[in-house]
Write an enzyme that holds these catalytic residues in place. Structure first.
Site, mmCIF file in Angstrom:
data_model
loop_
_atom_site.group_PDB
_atom_site.id
_atom_site.type_symbol
_atom_site.label_atom_id
_atom_site.label_comp_id
_atom_site.label_asym_id
_atom_site.label_seq_id
_atom_site.Cartn_x
_atom_site.Cartn_y
_atom_site.Cartn_z
ATOM 1 N N SER A 52 0.823 -1.215 0.000
ATOM 2 C CA SER A 52 0.000 0.000 0.000
ATOM 3 C C SER A 52 0.855 1.262 0.000
ATOM 4 C CB SER A 52 -0.914 0.013 1.221
ATOM 5 O OG SER A 52 -1.591 -1.210 1.361
HETATM 6 N N1 SAH Z 1 -0.490 -4.472 3.789
HETATM 7 C C1 SAH Z 1 0.138 -5.111 2.662
HETATM 8 C C2 SAH Z 1 -0.632 -4.865 1.400
HETATM 9 C C3 SAH Z 1 -1.256 -6.109 0.965
HETATM 10 S S1 SAH Z 1 -2.261 -6.098 -0.459
HETATM 11 C C4 SAH Z 1 1.564 -4.647 2.551
HETATM 12 O O1 SAH Z 1 1.970 -3.794 3.350
HETATM 13 O O2 SAH Z 1 2.313 -5.162 1.704
HETATM 14 C C5 SAH Z 1 -3.602 -7.062 0.177
HETATM 15 C C6 SAH Z 1 -3.310 -8.481 0.495
HETATM 16 O O3 SAH Z 1 -4.520 -9.050 0.983
HETATM 17 C C7 SAH Z 1 -2.903 -9.335 -0.688
HETATM 18 O O4 SAH Z 1 -1.639 -9.889 -0.451
HETATM 19 C C8 SAH Z 1 -3.992 -10.430 -0.751
HETATM 20 O O5 SAH Z 1 -3.491 -11.708 -1.111
HETATM 21 C C9 SAH Z 1 -4.518 -10.419 0.671
HETATM 22 N N2 SAH Z 1 -5.863 -10.955 0.879
HETATM 23 C C10 SAH Z 1 -6.964 -10.810 0.100
HETATM 24 N N3 SAH Z 1 -8.013 -11.456 0.653
HETATM 25 C C11 SAH Z 1 -7.565 -12.009 1.822
HETATM 26 C C12 SAH Z 1 -8.174 -12.806 2.860
HETATM 27 N N4 SAH Z 1 -9.455 -13.179 2.812
HETATM 28 N N5 SAH Z 1 -7.406 -13.199 3.892
HETATM 29 C C13 SAH Z 1 -6.097 -12.852 3.975
HETATM 30 N N6 SAH Z 1 -5.468 -12.112 3.030
HETATM 31 C C14 SAH Z 1 -6.192 -11.693 1.968
#
Ligand code: SAH
Length: 206
Positions: A52
């Site tokens: 993000s």
């Molecule tokens: N906060 C993260 C950004 C991640 S993007 C960072 O700092 O890098 C969002 C993430 O949510 C993705 O990796 C995706 O695979 C995950 N995601 C989506 N649905 C999910 C769920 N139901 N449970 C856990 N992770 C999930």
């Protein structure tokens, strides 16, 4: 980056700014993107996901109102960057990532940085992680169609849940839910764009 968070985006919580200063964002992106790690935008990570934008990480963290006693649940650990930030400010962070390889990599990265009060597991985070609840704060870093009931259930009274909610997969409003003895209090904190939250209480896998 921290200067911009304070001056341009109005992030004022000194502890959040300090955490953003301490965690090396370049360590969470691939080598080719290292030079852009402190830019003002989201960046791609593996499996079509993103790390993000620094502002949104700081804003969501600020809205959680953490202290050194807080137990935090994070959903969507991705690269592990947000996990590392939360670990600076809380007592314990339980992070969930649905993609197994991302979860393993995120876990390895935070350990290499010497962070031991956070753990990352692979499963569907829309179900929460009841074994370690109830939580003082829950952060969801992926956009869902509605507030997942299990997450509100696993929040302490007075606890904060921050989650992007949208009627479509493409854009969301940042929502903060504060659990009370009665009906949860729901606030809106502006527009945002996250990758979809996929799971039982999220969007269906396409
Ligand atoms: N906060 C993260 C950004 C991640 S993007 C960072 O700092 O890098 C969002 C993430 O949510 C993705 O990796 C995706 O695979 C995950 N995601 C989506 N649905 C999910 C769920 N139901 N449970 C856990 N992770 C999930």
């Amino acid at each position: 980056m921290v200067e911009r968070l304070r001056e341009h985006y109005g992030i004022h919580d000194p502890k959040v700014l300090e955490a953003m200063r301490n965690v090396p964002r370049h360590f969470f992106v691939t080598e080719a993107l290292r030079g852009r790690a402190y830019d003002d935008n989201a960046l791609p990570i593996n499996f079509n996901q993103t790390i993000s934008q620094p502002f949104i990480v700081a804003r969501m963290t600020e809205l959680l109102e953490l202290n050194k006693q807080s137990r935090v649940l994070e959903i969507g650990a991705g690269s592990g960057y947000q996990t590392a930030i939360l670990a600076q400010l809380a007592s314990q962070v339980y992070a969930i990532e649905r993609i197994g390889e991302l979860a393993r990599e995120a876990h390895d990265r935070i350990r290499v940085l010497g962070i031991y009060n956070a753990t990352v597991k692979a499963f569907d985070g829309t179900l929460g992680w009841s074994a370690y609840g109830p939580y003082d704060a829950i952060l969801v870093a992926a956009g869902g169609p509605r507030i997942p009931d299990p997450l509100v259930a696993q929040l302490k009274v007075g606890g904060r849940l921050v989650i992007p909610i949208g009627a479509t997969r493409e854009s969301q409003k940042l929502v903060r839910v504060i659990k009370t003895e009665h009906k949860p209090k729901i606030e809106e904190h502006g527009s945002c764009q996250f990758v979809p939250l996929i799971g039982q209480h999220g969007w269906e896998k396409q």
